[in-house]
Motif scaffolding. Sequence first.
Motif, PDB file in Angstrom:
ATOM      1  N   PRO A 158      78.773  37.426  32.397  1.00 39.79           N
ATOM      2  CA  PRO A 158      79.649  37.459  33.569  1.00 39.79           C
ATOM      3  C   PRO A 158      79.231  38.424  34.677  1.00 39.79           C
ATOM      4  O   PRO A 158      79.638  38.236  35.815  1.00 39.79           O
ATOM      5  CB  PRO A 158      81.008  37.882  32.993  1.00 39.79           C
ATOM      6  N   ASP A 159      78.448  39.454  34.356  1.00 39.06           N
ATOM      7  CA  ASP A 159      78.034  40.345  35.444  1.00 39.06           C
ATOM      8  C   ASP A 159      76.518  40.448  35.578  1.00 39.06           C
ATOM      9  O   ASP A 159      76.004  41.414  36.123  1.00 39.06           O
ATOM     10  CB  ASP A 159      78.673  41.739  35.318  1.00 39.06           C
ATOM     11  N   ILE A 217      73.573  38.311  37.370  1.00 33.60           N
ATOM     12  CA  ILE A 217      73.235  37.168  38.214  1.00 33.60           C
ATOM     13  C   ILE A 217      71.775  36.798  37.978  1.00 33.60           C
ATOM     14  O   ILE A 217      70.989  37.610  37.483  1.00 33.60           O
ATOM     15  CB  ILE A 217      73.488  37.465  39.716  1.00 33.60           C
ATOM     16  N   ALA A 225      81.045  30.328  40.987  1.00 37.21           N
ATOM     17  CA  ALA A 225      82.435  30.539  41.393  1.00 37.21           C
ATOM     18  C   ALA A 225      82.726  29.715  42.648  1.00 37.21           C
ATOM     19  O   ALA A 225      81.795  29.289  43.334  1.00 37.21           O
ATOM     20  CB  ALA A 225      82.677  32.021  41.677  1.00 37.21           C
ATOM     21  N   MET A 281      88.898  32.176  42.128  1.00 33.47           N
ATOM     22  CA  MET A 281      88.377  33.497  42.429  1.00 33.47           C
ATOM     23  C   MET A 281      89.338  34.468  41.761  1.00 33.47           C
ATOM     24  O   MET A 281      90.505  34.553  42.149  1.00 33.47           O
ATOM     25  CB  MET A 281      88.345  33.729  43.936  1.00 33.47           C
ATOM     26  N   VAL A 294      90.105  37.163  37.972  1.00 36.84           N
ATOM     27  CA  VAL A 294      89.733  37.645  36.648  1.00 36.84           C
ATOM     28  C   VAL A 294      90.346  36.760  35.582  1.00 36.84           C
ATOM     29  O   VAL A 294      91.126  35.857  35.881  1.00 36.84           O
ATOM     30  CB  VAL A 294      90.194  39.108  36.454  1.00 36.84           C
ATOM     31  N   ILE A 314      76.542  42.507  39.163  1.00 35.53           N
ATOM     32  CA  ILE A 314      77.932  42.262  39.555  1.00 35.53           C
ATOM     33  C   ILE A 314      78.191  40.766  39.430  1.00 35.53           C
ATOM     34  O   ILE A 314      77.258  39.977  39.487  1.00 35.53           O
ATOM     35  CB  ILE A 314      78.120  42.784  41.013  1.00 35.53           C
ATOM     36  N   PRO A 315      79.461  40.356  39.226  1.00 35.89           N
ATOM     37  CA  PRO A 315      79.725  38.922  39.085  1.00 35.89           C
ATOM     38  C   PRO A 315      79.245  38.090  40.283  1.00 35.89           C
ATOM     39  O   PRO A 315      79.347  38.519  41.430  1.00 35.89           O
ATOM     40  CB  PRO A 315      81.248  38.874  38.980  1.00 35.89           C
ATOM     41  N   GLU A 316      78.753  36.908  39.948  1.00 37.25           N
ATOM     42  CA  GLU A 316      78.273  35.963  40.960  1.00 37.25           C
ATOM     43  C   GLU A 316      79.330  35.716  42.047  1.00 37.25           C
ATOM     44  O   GLU A 316      78.997  35.526  43.226  1.00 37.25           O
ATOM     45  CB  GLU A 316      77.925  34.634  40.260  1.00 37.25           C
ATOM     46  N   ALA A 317      80.612  35.763  41.652  1.00 41.64           N
ATOM     47  CA  ALA A 317      81.691  35.475  42.608  1.00 41.64           C
ATOM     48  C   ALA A 317      81.662  36.425  43.803  1.00 41.64           C
ATOM     49  O   ALA A 317      82.146  36.074  44.882  1.00 41.64           O
ATOM     50  CB  ALA A 317      83.052  35.562  41.906  1.00 41.64           C
ATOM     51  N   ILE A 337      78.818  37.793  45.082  1.00 40.40           N
ATOM     52  CA  ILE A 337      77.531  37.783  45.781  1.00 40.40           C
ATOM     53  C   ILE A 337      77.658  37.296  47.234  1.00 40.40           C
ATOM     54  O   ILE A 337      77.102  37.915  48.144  1.00 40.40           O
ATOM     55  CB  ILE A 337      76.481  36.962  44.992  1.00 40.40           C
ATOM     56  N   PRO A 338      78.409  36.214  47.474  1.00 38.38           N
ATOM     57  CA  PRO A 338      78.526  35.779  48.878  1.00 38.38           C
ATOM     58  C   PRO A 338      79.102  36.879  49.780  1.00 38.38           C
ATOM     59  O   PRO A 338      78.650  37.058  50.915  1.00 38.38           O
ATOM     60  CB  PRO A 338      79.456  34.567  48.805  1.00 38.38           C
ATOM     61  N   ARG A 381      88.536  44.102  40.618  1.00 38.35           N
ATOM     62  CA  ARG A 381      89.333  42.942  40.192  1.00 38.35           C
ATOM     63  C   ARG A 381      90.131  42.378  41.368  1.00 38.35           C
ATOM     64  O   ARG A 381      90.265  41.168  41.523  1.00 38.35           O
ATOM     65  CB  ARG A 381      90.281  43.340  39.054  1.00 38.35           C
ATOM     66  N   VAL A 418      87.540  40.545  43.749  1.00 38.29           N
ATOM     67  CA  VAL A 418      87.066  39.223  43.316  1.00 38.29           C
ATOM     68  C   VAL A 418      88.171  38.180  43.517  1.00 38.29           C
ATOM     69  O   VAL A 418      87.902  36.997  43.707  1.00 38.29           O
ATOM     70  CB  VAL A 418      86.553  39.262  41.855  1.00 38.29           C
ATOM     71  N   THR A 419      89.423  38.613  43.517  1.00 36.55           N
ATOM     72  CA  THR A 419      90.541  37.697  43.715  1.00 36.55           C
ATOM     73  C   THR A 419      90.801  37.415  45.197  1.00 36.55           C
ATOM     74  O   THR A 419      91.178  36.303  45.566  1.00 36.55           O
ATOM     75  CB  THR A 419      91.824  38.293  43.074  1.00 36.55           C
ATOM     76  N   VAL A 429      88.638  38.147  47.972  1.00 34.60           N
ATOM     77  CA  VAL A 429      87.443  38.504  48.750  1.00 34.60           C
ATOM     78  C   VAL A 429      87.401  37.832  50.127  1.00 34.60           C
ATOM     79  O   VAL A 429      86.833  38.373  51.071  1.00 34.60           O
ATOM     80  CB  VAL A 429      86.169  38.198  47.918  1.00 34.60           C
TER      81      VAL A 429
END
Lengths: 266, 415
Positions: free
Chosen positions: A127-128, A130, A153, A178, A180, B34-37, B39-40, B193, B196-197, B199
């Motif tokens: 999950p973390d 890339i 995502a 988007m 957790v 870090i989570p892919e979510a 990256i953008p 957290r 990511v929710t 962003v």
Amino acid sequence: MSRLATVFEATRAENRAALVGYLPAGYPTVDGSAEVLTAMVESGCDIVEVGLPFSDPVMDGPTIQLAAEQALRGGFRVKDVFRVVERVASTGGHAVVMTYWNPVYRYGVDAFARDLAAAGGLGIITPDLIVDEADEWVAASETHGLDRIFLVAPASTEERIVTTVARSSGFLYAASVMGVTGARDAISNAAPDLVRRVRAHTDMPIGVGLGVRSGAQAAEIAAYADAVIVGSAFVSQAGEGIDGVRTLAGELAEGVRSRVAAGQAS
Amino acid sequence: MTEHNGSDDRTGHEHDSHDPDERGYFGEFGGRFIPEALIPALEELSAEYDKARLDPDFVNELLRLLSDYAGRPSLLTEAPRFARHAGGAQIWLKREDLNHTGSHKINNVLGQALLTKRMGKKRVIAETGAGQHGVATATACALLDLDCVIYMGEVDTERQALNVARMRLLGAEVVPVKTGSRTLKDAINEALRDWVTNVETTHYLLGTAAASHPFPLMVRNFHRIIGIEARRQMLAKAGRLPDAVAACVGGGSNAIGIFHGFIDDKDVRLVGYEPAGHGIESGEHGATLSEGSPGLLHGSRSYLLQDEDGQITEAYSISAGLDYPGVGPEHSYLKDSGRAEYYSVTDDEAMEAFQLLSRTEGIIPAIESSHALAGAIRLGKELGPDGVILVSLSGRGDKDMDTAAKFFGLVGEDA
């Protein structure tokens, strides 16, 4: 050849989605987690994700955070994850590990891959991590024959999806929202859109996770995805006892065989 | 001693040989774990900052706020009475404590808040330990009309209750974080957290030169003004460059800002001081560079405090602002390359320096900055009367009076 591919060949032949269930190793205890995961396999999980408890789980909501904290307080050690995987694999289950990357980095990426493969594990969900940072993991997974399950995502651009698909194997993990981990009442409509965008670039199986907790939701996702991934709902049930885990797995297993058209689930 | 090229008019945002590579690496440290979510959002931020740093409108607006609102340039003050306790060396203080909101944090906060407006985002989230960064962020959000949510570990909301009140007065929502060790690292976890929710609408206004690229580069550049001013002031007032620059290091933002003013001056030692807490041997400290090992936390590869399983261990310091088990990746690089040196200072040594500066110079420093002052005492004894030392006085001590009153027994009938 991906060792998870055979699982999806079978589910596709049965015209259904696969059920993927998650539980942290060491929750409620190391032996207890192996028993719960085995019950999940027996009750319908085609694949189980064995979580590796981490001190700083930034992608997890309260349910999994608390379970991980309990496991760590109980003395969970990284090498315990291999014992749990071995127990699941020895009863015929298909197990992958889901882990934040620092414990793997610390253990040694190649050594972790070697020991996971030796225990009968099939791959790692990251999950973390890339794809841009994954050179060492790609090499280790090739050496030891493990699948690499990266996440995409709703915010992922086409370019990111293409890059991620290129380094993935086994299946792709599509985050439904988007946010957790944690059970939600409704699955966002971002999920079908994301799956459609990924599908344009690959035939690889796509699993949808984050927020799934009911058979009806599973059926809805099964209509457009290859796998339905359930985490927090199993963790909550595991805290109550093994019977509830079996019941939930049974309900979800029925769901992935129903394939309701999107929007029709109540 | 060679002169910096154009040292008088640099802003800190120039491209130079100290920029990380395009993947955000300083040597082998940095990157994006870090989570892919997210990256953008990081790519959007990188692109926006790359444009902004070259845009005179952006840079001039920031410089205007720094001077007319934050009070820059900050003073350079010689500390002769304090210096007598430091081997007689010359000691100069870079007075970031005199900035609006009382610390160096405002430099970065104003820059990122302006960037938030440029990106069209309306909501800002931030973490805070001692509350300095939270107060600075709440201040900038009030000034620039941005919604503001501050995550703060529950332990810190208790030991810094007045800063919580300050942030709320400024219009921010303060969320006490009750997970994990309930301190700074957990506040960062919770902010991530949230990010990511949310962003799409939200900028994460990170308070230190750590985490994923472009934060270590961007936050550093917002603080390079400290070192640029200090170098100019040293040449004007002391007539020479210092032998050593001392700064405290938690995440390392004030240190990287002042170090960069002198990074090409090879004869100037750059010395960082981490919190040794109750003593390294006690296991209760935050000496990440001195005692840690490379790993991945909060989005980058850097030194961190971890056990043999790679679980992050809890840091400890009497100073909430240094109580962090990670450190910015460029400091890891400067340590391994040998360009900077890092040592640790215990709670007791820092509190002694805290009291000494108060009594000899009439300046109450932040406990964070007191670690640098304790380091300067050691450096002064080492260098002797010919030595010249520049200290980053990164913040003022008003916020620490409760801790100090307890430590020294300053309140009550027996005081």
